[in-house]
Design a protein around this motif. Sequence first.
Motif, PDB file in Angstrom:
ATOM      1  N   UNK A 238       0.826  -1.215   0.000  1.00  0.00           N
ATOM      2  CA  UNK A 238       0.000   0.000   0.000  1.00  0.00           C
ATOM      3  C   UNK A 238       0.854   1.257   0.000  1.00  0.00           C
ATOM      4  N   UNK A 239       2.139   1.128   0.289  1.00  0.00           N
ATOM      5  CA  UNK A 239       3.058   2.264   0.314  1.00  0.00           C
ATOM      6  C   UNK A 239       4.369   1.846  -0.317  1.00  0.00           C
ATOM      7  N   UNK A 240       5.177   2.783  -0.797  1.00  0.00           N
ATOM      8  CA  UNK A 240       6.487   2.436  -1.344  1.00  0.00           C
ATOM      9  C   UNK A 240       7.331   1.667  -0.324  1.00  0.00           C
ATOM     10  N   UNK A 241       8.131   0.720  -0.834  1.00  0.00           N
ATOM     11  CA  UNK A 241       8.989  -0.088   0.024  1.00  0.00           C
ATOM     12  C   UNK A 241      10.167   0.759   0.493  1.00  0.00           C
ATOM     13  N   UNK A 254      19.386   5.116   0.804  1.00  0.00           N
ATOM     14  CA  UNK A 254      17.977   4.901   1.145  1.00  0.00           C
ATOM     15  C   UNK A 254      17.145   4.721  -0.118  1.00  0.00           C
ATOM     16  N   UNK A 255      15.964   4.170   0.069  1.00  0.00           N
ATOM     17  CA  UNK A 255      15.034   3.980  -1.039  1.00  0.00           C
ATOM     18  C   UNK A 255      14.577   5.292  -1.641  1.00  0.00           C
ATOM     19  N   UNK A 264      12.330   1.155 -12.036  1.00  0.00           N
ATOM     20  CA  UNK A 264      12.023  -0.207 -11.596  1.00  0.00           C
ATOM     21  C   UNK A 264      13.223  -0.684 -10.788  1.00  0.00           C
ATOM     22  N   UNK A 265      12.961  -1.225  -9.594  1.00  0.00           N
ATOM     23  CA  UNK A 265      14.053  -1.600  -8.695  1.00  0.00           C
ATOM     24  C   UNK A 265      13.904  -3.058  -8.267  1.00  0.00           C
ATOM     25  N   UNK A 363       7.703   2.533  -6.571  1.00  0.00           N
ATOM     26  CA  UNK A 363       8.376   2.003  -5.397  1.00  0.00           C
ATOM     27  C   UNK A 363       7.617   0.921  -4.669  1.00  0.00           C
ATOM     28  N   UNK A 364       6.471   0.503  -5.189  1.00  0.00           N
ATOM     29  CA  UNK A 364       5.670  -0.507  -4.498  1.00  0.00           C
ATOM     30  C   UNK A 364       6.072  -1.917  -4.927  1.00  0.00           C
TER      31      UNK A 364
END
Length: 404
Positions: A238-241, A254-255, A264-265, A363-364
């Motif tokens: 539900x939120x970016x990792x 950091x992310x 894309x990560x 980021x999800x």
Amino acid sequence: MSDGRMIVAVIVLGVSALQPGSRLAGPWRAVLEQAGGPLRFAIEVEAAGAGWRARLCNGPACEPFSAVRLEGDSLVFEMAGYAAAIVAGFAGDSLIGSYRNVGRRGPRTIPFHASRGRWPVTRGPAALLGRWDAWFHTGMASSPRVVEFWNGRHGLEGTVIASAGDYGRFAGLWAGDSVMLSHFDGSYVYRLTGRLDGDTLRGTFHAGLRSQTPFTAIRSTGRPHLPPLTEVTRADSTAPFRFAFPDLDGRLVTSGDERFRGKVVLVDIFGTWCPNCHDAAPHLVRLYRDYHGRGLEIVGLAYEVTGDTAQDARQVRRYRDQFGIAFPLLLAGISETDAVAGSLPQLAGFSAFPTTLFLDRTGRVRRIHAGFYGPATGRQHEKLVAEMRREVERLLAEPVNGER
């Protein structure tokens, strides 16, 4: 896989044994004496100019030592990706000593000996070959495994597969109605023994010096026996990792850093002690090479054995250099599943090294692969590698719908 260690193999010999043309060169039938019996593997040594090179082999699967050098009266066979040792000396025409593993959980010593020559080749019968659905029994609980057997050019071979990936290539023998397969790579110390009783295989899985786990296996029905790698670990999407750990020079990464924004990560949760991580690393390197220019980033989160920052950083640098890794590797903690859960609270059910998270451009987390199927699994390995590539391509094709 979630357990493993690192190797530097040291064989202590008299100086005369180390001269070119001496009795050190050639194949050696090597044994680790587990509590339940002998684990067989091979060491092959040959002269290389004024020095030596050597390989550690399980049947046809051989890995070179990264260096072979003389230190005083000792010959050091080094595998820079691991940290353990075989220490032995000549007794007549044999080598006798011990395998020593010193890690965060304390030292482990297993008796070792080797004699000159090659192991005999035996082939398994049709009644044994193929895929078996197994249950490993620990106390009151049982957990699924898959055991596979086949005949190769070095005789009977096989592998064991768990929900977190495979245990590598095993090699061994068939005698009467019984099978014995071994795998030792300097990290994993595994041996499977069993007896075929009609359409049932009953036996014991030996790990390390003393661990012995009974198992029962039946012919595979073709139905899934293990959960898919994508269903083992879950994440809050539900939120970016989020992650924030130091790199190998102590700088915080950091992310939220610019290099990851809108990309894309792939987040690779790994340990240098983990042979499955070594199997996965070349494929991550290829993905980065092929797709970095189109917007792919990869970051490795290393969970190491010692917890000593300087020592762990040295080991991760060796890993980076061994595989030619160009993406950042961060020191995330110690090699315990609880440590991962504490430092990455958005994950649930973490159980496997390596675990790969696929993050979209916002980021999800969109997909998780827990564990890795290595080359010993054949078609499963090829299928997994292709699936990872397709997922990267799919995520890269998506538009950016938001910011982190």
